[in-house]
Motif scaffolding. Structure first.
Motif, PDB file in Angstrom:
ATOM      1  N   ARG A  38       0.829  -1.191   0.000  1.00  0.00           N
ATOM      2  CA  ARG A  38       0.000   0.000   0.000  1.00  0.00           C
ATOM      3  C   ARG A  38       0.869   1.248   0.000  1.00  0.00           C
ATOM      4  O   ARG A  38       2.016   1.206   0.466  1.00  0.00           O
ATOM      5  N   VAL A  48       2.378  -5.036   2.992  1.00  0.00           N
ATOM      6  CA  VAL A  48       1.225  -5.306   3.845  1.00  0.00           C
ATOM      7  C   VAL A  48       1.154  -6.798   4.205  1.00  0.00           C
ATOM      8  O   VAL A  48       1.087  -7.160   5.378  1.00  0.00           O
ATOM      9  N   SER A  63       1.945  -3.774  11.431  1.00  0.00           N
ATOM     10  CA  SER A  63       0.888  -2.762  11.551  1.00  0.00           C
ATOM     11  C   SER A  63      -0.492  -3.297  11.211  1.00  0.00           C
ATOM     12  O   SER A  63      -1.502  -2.677  11.568  1.00  0.00           O
ATOM     13  N   VAL A  64      -0.565  -4.434  10.530  1.00  0.00           N
ATOM     14  CA  VAL A  64      -1.875  -4.961  10.129  1.00  0.00           C
ATOM     15  C   VAL A  64      -2.169  -6.325  10.748  1.00  0.00           C
ATOM     16  O   VAL A  64      -3.274  -6.852  10.600  1.00  0.00           O
ATOM     17  N   ARG A  67      -5.584  -7.782  12.085  1.00  0.00           N
ATOM     18  CA  ARG A  67      -6.718  -7.042  11.495  1.00  0.00           C
ATOM     19  C   ARG A  67      -6.943  -7.422  10.035  1.00  0.00           C
ATOM     20  O   ARG A  67      -8.073  -7.369   9.548  1.00  0.00           O
ATOM     21  N   PHE A  68      -5.885  -7.757   9.339  1.00  0.00           N
ATOM     22  CA  PHE A  68      -5.970  -8.104   7.920  1.00  0.00           C
ATOM     23  C   PHE A  68      -5.743  -9.600   7.741  1.00  0.00           C
ATOM     24  O   PHE A  68      -4.970 -10.213   8.481  1.00  0.00           O
ATOM     25  N   VAL A  83      -9.804  -6.719   5.157  1.00  0.00           N
ATOM     26  CA  VAL A  83      -9.246  -5.669   6.008  1.00  0.00           C
ATOM     27  C   VAL A  83     -10.311  -5.256   7.010  1.00  0.00           C
ATOM     28  O   VAL A  83     -11.389  -4.803   6.644  1.00  0.00           O
ATOM     29  N   LEU A  86     -10.542  -0.972  10.429  1.00  0.00           N
ATOM     30  CA  LEU A  86      -9.769   0.032   9.711  1.00  0.00           C
ATOM     31  C   LEU A  86      -9.668   1.325  10.507  1.00  0.00           C
ATOM     32  O   LEU A  86     -10.604   1.700  11.234  1.00  0.00           O
ATOM     33  N   GLU A  89      -5.155   5.698   9.418  1.00  0.00           N
ATOM     34  CA  GLU A  89      -3.775   5.425   8.983  1.00  0.00           C
ATOM     35  C   GLU A  89      -3.717   4.321   7.926  1.00  0.00           C
ATOM     36  O   GLU A  89      -2.669   4.126   7.303  1.00  0.00           O
ATOM     37  N   ASP A  90      -4.805   3.609   7.722  1.00  0.00           N
ATOM     38  CA  ASP A  90      -4.856   2.585   6.676  1.00  0.00           C
ATOM     39  C   ASP A  90      -5.227   3.174   5.316  1.00  0.00           C
ATOM     40  O   ASP A  90      -5.233   2.446   4.312  1.00  0.00           O
ATOM     41  N   THR A  91      -5.559   4.459   5.286  1.00  0.00           N
ATOM     42  CA  THR A  91      -5.877   5.106   4.015  1.00  0.00           C
ATOM     43  C   THR A  91      -4.680   5.032   3.069  1.00  0.00           C
ATOM     44  O   THR A  91      -3.576   5.445   3.420  1.00  0.00           O
ATOM     45  N   TYR A  94      -3.987   0.490  -2.442  1.00  0.00           N
ATOM     46  CA  TYR A  94      -3.550  -0.877  -2.179  1.00  0.00           C
ATOM     47  C   TYR A  94      -3.257  -1.566  -3.511  1.00  0.00           C
ATOM     48  O   TYR A  94      -4.100  -1.574  -4.414  1.00  0.00           O
TER      49      TYR A  94
END
Length: 124
Positions: A38, A48, A63-64, A67-68, A83, A86, A89-91, A94
């Motif tokens: 990303r 990611v 960082s993910v 969650r992912f 994902v 969210l 900061e995940d903006t 991808y």
């Protein structure tokens, strides 16, 4: 030859979820490692998650993690990235990518085939 196409991005509120999908539009088999990267606004592209060709080996960025979830369906020739939870900061845009050697990162970024990306925007 591969031509990766991502889908599933969009605008979502913080705490929400999306399912990103990547497919090979040339309909040839995807058998190599596939990863998601990303690129947040004004930042460099970052790793990611990656999944091996068999689907048995998976790696996430810290960082993910939790969650992912990355998964692949070799019969359907698709690789998904679920994902969840969210936050702004995940903006990012991808990107789906595939490469023949190296895990979880490519041995040679010159060997990577990239998709054009799908935008995920998380509002606070």
């Amino acid at each position: 030859q591969v031509q990766l196409v991502e889908s599933g991005g969009g605008l979502v509120q913080a705490g929400g979820s999306l399912r990103l999908s990547c497919r090979n539009s040339l309909h040839t088999s995807l058998r190599d490692t596939v990863g998601w990267f990303r690129q947040p606004p004004r930042k460099e592209r970052e790793f990611v998650a990656a999944i091996s060709g068999s689907g048995r080996i998976i790696k996430y960025a810290d960082s993910v993690k939790g969650r992912f979830t990355i998964s692949r369906d070799n019969a359907a020739n698709t690789i998904d990235l679920q994902v969840n939870i969210l936050n702004p900061e995940d903006t990012a845009v991808y990107y789906c990518a595939t490469w023949p050697a190296g895990f979880p990162l490519p041995r040679d970024f010159g060997e990577v085939s990239w998709g054009k990306g799908t935008l995920v925007t998380v509002s606070s």
